[in-house]
Design a protein around this motif. Structure first.
Motif, mmCIF file in Angstrom:
data_model
loop_
_atom_site.group_PDB
_atom_site.id
_atom_site.type_symbol
_atom_site.label_atom_id
_atom_site.label_comp_id
_atom_site.label_asym_id
_atom_site.label_seq_id
_atom_site.Cartn_x
_atom_site.Cartn_y
_atom_site.Cartn_z
ATOM 1 N N VAL A 1 -28.212 -40.413 -8.959
ATOM 2 C CA VAL A 1 -26.942 -40.156 -9.451
ATOM 3 C C VAL A 1 -26.562 -41.624 -10.394
ATOM 4 N N ALA A 2 -27.276 -42.081 -11.382
ATOM 5 C CA ALA A 2 -26.751 -43.074 -11.977
ATOM 6 C C ALA A 2 -26.646 -43.558 -13.356
ATOM 7 N N ARG A 3 -27.124 -42.722 -14.398
ATOM 8 C CA ARG A 3 -27.069 -43.073 -15.349
ATOM 9 C C ARG A 3 -26.125 -41.934 -16.043
ATOM 10 N N PHE A 4 -26.402 -40.796 -15.461
ATOM 11 C CA PHE A 4 -26.620 -39.418 -16.048
ATOM 12 C C PHE A 4 -24.290 -38.549 -15.433
ATOM 13 N N LEU A 5 -24.770 -39.085 -13.974
ATOM 14 C CA LEU A 5 -23.950 -37.483 -13.672
ATOM 15 C C LEU A 5 -22.535 -38.762 -13.690
ATOM 16 N N LEU A 6 -22.238 -39.560 -14.682
ATOM 17 C CA LEU A 6 -20.576 -40.286 -14.987
ATOM 18 C C LEU A 6 -19.853 -39.549 -14.046
ATOM 19 N N TRP B 1 -30.451 -49.458 -12.010
ATOM 20 C CA TRP B 1 -31.200 -50.156 -10.428
ATOM 21 C C TRP B 1 -30.775 -48.736 -9.684
ATOM 22 N N ILE B 2 -31.293 -49.289 -8.818
ATOM 23 C CA ILE B 2 -31.684 -47.817 -7.733
ATOM 24 C C ILE B 2 -31.793 -48.324 -6.496
ATOM 25 N N PRO B 3 -30.009 -49.291 -5.940
ATOM 26 C CA PRO B 3 -29.951 -50.346 -4.340
ATOM 27 C C PRO B 3 -29.982 -48.601 -3.933
ATOM 28 N N VAL B 4 -30.593 -49.091 -2.096
ATOM 29 C CA VAL B 4 -30.759 -48.177 -0.951
ATOM 30 C C VAL B 4 -30.146 -49.371 0.096
ATOM 31 N N GLY B 5 -28.740 -49.026 0.674
ATOM 32 C CA GLY B 5 -27.721 -48.964 1.226
ATOM 33 C C GLY B 5 -28.519 -48.915 2.747
ATOM 34 N N ALA B 6 -28.197 -49.490 3.697
ATOM 35 C CA ALA B 6 -28.633 -49.765 4.921
ATOM 36 C C ALA B 6 -28.140 -50.093 6.336
ATOM 37 N N PRO C 1 -20.557 -44.629 18.603
ATOM 38 C CA PRO C 1 -20.066 -44.586 19.524
ATOM 39 C C PRO C 1 -18.471 -44.899 19.645
ATOM 40 N N HIS C 2 -16.976 -43.984 19.922
ATOM 41 C CA HIS C 2 -15.754 -44.038 19.929
ATOM 42 C C HIS C 2 -15.227 -46.215 19.993
ATOM 43 N N ARG C 3 -16.466 -46.704 21.119
ATOM 44 C CA ARG C 3 -15.947 -47.763 21.327
ATOM 45 C C ARG C 3 -17.306 -48.813 20.467
ATOM 46 N N LEU C 4 -16.985 -49.784 19.776
ATOM 47 C CA LEU C 4 -17.928 -50.167 19.037
ATOM 48 C C LEU C 4 -17.566 -51.574 19.236
ATOM 49 N N GLU C 5 -19.366 -51.591 20.440
ATOM 50 C CA GLU C 5 -18.764 -53.222 20.945
ATOM 51 C C GLU C 5 -20.049 -54.120 20.303
ATOM 52 N N GLN C 6 -21.405 -53.675 19.959
ATOM 53 C CA GLN C 6 -22.553 -54.201 19.540
ATOM 54 C C GLN C 6 -22.508 -55.037 18.383
ATOM 55 N N SER C 7 -22.808 -56.408 18.406
ATOM 56 C CA SER C 7 -23.098 -56.118 16.464
ATOM 57 C C SER C 7 -23.863 -55.227 15.633
ATOM 58 N N PHE C 8 -23.653 -55.974 14.032
ATOM 59 C CA PHE C 8 -24.386 -54.623 14.018
ATOM 60 C C PHE C 8 -24.907 -55.171 12.220
ATOM 61 N N GLN C 9 -25.393 -55.202 11.815
ATOM 62 C CA GLN C 9 -26.084 -55.549 10.312
ATOM 63 C C GLN C 9 -25.814 -54.533 9.137
ATOM 64 N N VAL C 10 -25.326 -54.506 7.987
ATOM 65 C CA VAL C 10 -24.905 -53.528 6.557
ATOM 66 C C VAL C 10 -25.533 -54.535 5.745
ATOM 67 N N GLY C 11 -25.964 -53.801 4.947
ATOM 68 C CA GLY C 11 -25.925 -54.031 3.173
ATOM 69 C C GLY C 11 -27.334 -53.333 2.801
ATOM 70 N N ILE C 12 -28.147 -53.983 1.724
ATOM 71 C CA ILE C 12 -28.832 -52.915 0.823
ATOM 72 C C ILE C 12 -30.286 -53.629 0.903
ATOM 73 N N SER C 13 -31.366 -52.605 1.574
ATOM 74 C CA SER C 13 -32.698 -53.348 2.071
ATOM 75 C C SER C 13 -33.064 -53.525 0.804
ATOM 76 N N GLN C 14 -33.176 -52.233 -0.460
ATOM 77 C CA GLN C 14 -33.961 -52.768 -0.968
ATOM 78 C C GLN C 14 -33.048 -52.659 -2.961
ATOM 79 N N ILE C 15 -33.970 -52.752 -4.009
ATOM 80 C CA ILE C 15 -33.311 -52.894 -5.033
ATOM 81 C C ILE C 15 -34.131 -52.153 -6.025
ATOM 82 N N LYS C 16 -34.929 -51.078 -6.448
ATOM 83 C CA LYS C 16 -35.471 -50.857 -7.452
ATOM 84 C C LYS C 16 -34.518 -50.375 -9.190
ATOM 85 N N ILE C 17 -35.756 -51.369 -10.099
ATOM 86 C CA ILE C 17 -35.744 -51.553 -11.221
ATOM 87 C C ILE C 17 -36.539 -51.079 -11.672
#
Length: 386
Positions: free
Chosen positions: A4-9, A239-244, A290-306
């Motif tokens: 849902v990017a270009r048509f379902l505004l 653009w079709i980005p994939v969040g991860a 888990p309720h307790r967040l103890e370890q670090s993690f990564q968030v971001g964009i794995s790929q972008i399709k044009i």
């Protein structure tokens, strides 16, 4: 399902809700809570035979309020298979001092406009969890970041869930009615347990493969993570980005059906926004934290399709480049790029002029579509420190 990017505004969120973002330090930027609280809640339930509603988790900080609820034992007709996107929740509100603050409106009952207006101040994740015979459990997860969010922490607050009547299709031209199951109201109580932060602010921009990526904000609930990111790239196509999320080497990606352009609601300049070289997106990733967040993690964009497969915006030089590529891969294939008018608008597309008998026309056509698509795979990730 189509992204849902270009048509379902109308399925869009409000860009003005984004933090503008200064230059933060390299570590995860935390939310500076005023009175951050998280509930390992006592059993708070409401029952209307045969359905049970349970409030399982609540959280609040200076930027938002988070909730998770479970609807247990929702009855369905015997041997009935529901669509995976069906949810029997009509509406969800926060209730404080007689005022209702909407968290969710089902578009099948309230209409598209009312449903999408709620997205200005809330993120919602709804999921079917279990089925036992004709009884189904549903999960509801919310992040509310309206201006009242911080004030609600110190006020009497309840959550109101309406399970109304639904008409659903069971066969072509055949509908059945699922009866209303009632309205449930549960108080929200926060424990002063000095919880970990679950709301993060902007992160430093990063650049790779010609893309500049900015993480604007991140919300974490136990079962769901939402984040907003902006991308800059010198291309005006779709653009079709994939969040991860990457946690301990486990990578979980966002469902494209739950990835949306982060633009003003029903914008008047939609064409400018959807072809801009800087665009913002909202991602939803179902993942148990888990309720307790103890370890670090990564968030971001794995790929972008044009994708350059819209004849309204395809340029002749782009079509010719893809044409030469496919003709080089398939000797004997001849393609032609052409210009024509459709509903008064200039279009550019291609046709297959000739091909060897050994080749299928659909195969060549799909290779041309692939040649008109570029996938950027570097990965743009931010390290988050709880």
């Amino acid at each position: 399902m189509r992204f849902v990017a270009r048509f379902l505004l109308f399925v869009v969120l409000l860009a003005s809700a984004l933090a503008s973002g200064c230059s933060p330090p390299s570590k995860g930027v935390q939310a500076s809570p005023l009175s951050s609280r998280e509930g390992n809640l006592p059993s708070q339930t409401a029952t209307a035979s045969p359905v049970r509603l349970e409030l399982t988790w609540a959280y609040a900080d200076a930027q938002r309020l988070g909730l998770e609820l479970r609807v247990e034992g929702y009855p369905l007709p015997a041997n009935f298979e529901i669509d995976e996107r069906f949810f029997p929740i009509s509406a969800v509100d926060l209730v404080s001092r007689g005022k209702r603050i909407p968290l969710y409106r089902n578009f099948a009952i309230y209409g598209v406009n009312a449903s999408n207006e709620v997205w200005r101040n809330a993120r919602v994740y709804l999921a079917k969890e279990h089925r036992r015979g004709n009884k189904v459990d549903f999960l509801l997860s919310f992040a509310y970041f309206g201006k009242e969010a911080n004030r609600l922490v110190n006020q009497p607050v309840a959550v109101r869930v309406e399970l109304g009547e639904f008409q659903i299709d069971v066969a072509p031209g055949v509908k059945i009615t699922l009866p209303a199951q009632g309205v449930f109201t549960l108080p929200i109580s926060f424990s002063p347990s000095n919880p970990p932060w679950r709301t993060y602010g902007p992160q430093p921009a990063m650049e790779a493969e010609g893309v500049t990526a900015e993480l604007k904000r991140l919300f974490i609930n136990p079962s769901t993570t939402w984040f907003d990111a902006c991308l800059s790239y010198p291309d005006t196509h779709q653009w079709i980005p994939v969040g991860a999320l990457n946690i301990g080497g486990r990578v979980v990606t966002a469902d494209p059906r739950d990835t949306h352009d982060l633009v003003p609601f029903n914008p008047h300049n939609a064409q400018e926004i959807l072809t801009a070289t800087r665009r913002c997106f909202a991602f939803t990733i179902p993942l148990f934290f888990p309720h307790r967040l103890e370890q670090s993690f990564q968030v971001g964009i794995s790929q972008i399709k044009i994708t350059r497969t819209d004849s309204n915006f395809l340029r002749m030089e782009e079509c010719e480049t893809a044409k030469r590529k496919v003709e080089g891969e398939f000797p004997g294939v001849t393609l032609r790029c052409l210009t024509f008018q459709l509903r008064g608008r200039r279009q550019i597309w291609f046709e297959i002029v000739s091909l060897p008998p050994s080749l299928n026309r659909a195969v060549v056509y799909n290779h041309m579509l692939n040649a008109l698509t570029t996938t950027l795979t570097h990965g743009w990730y931010w390290q988050i420190q709880p």
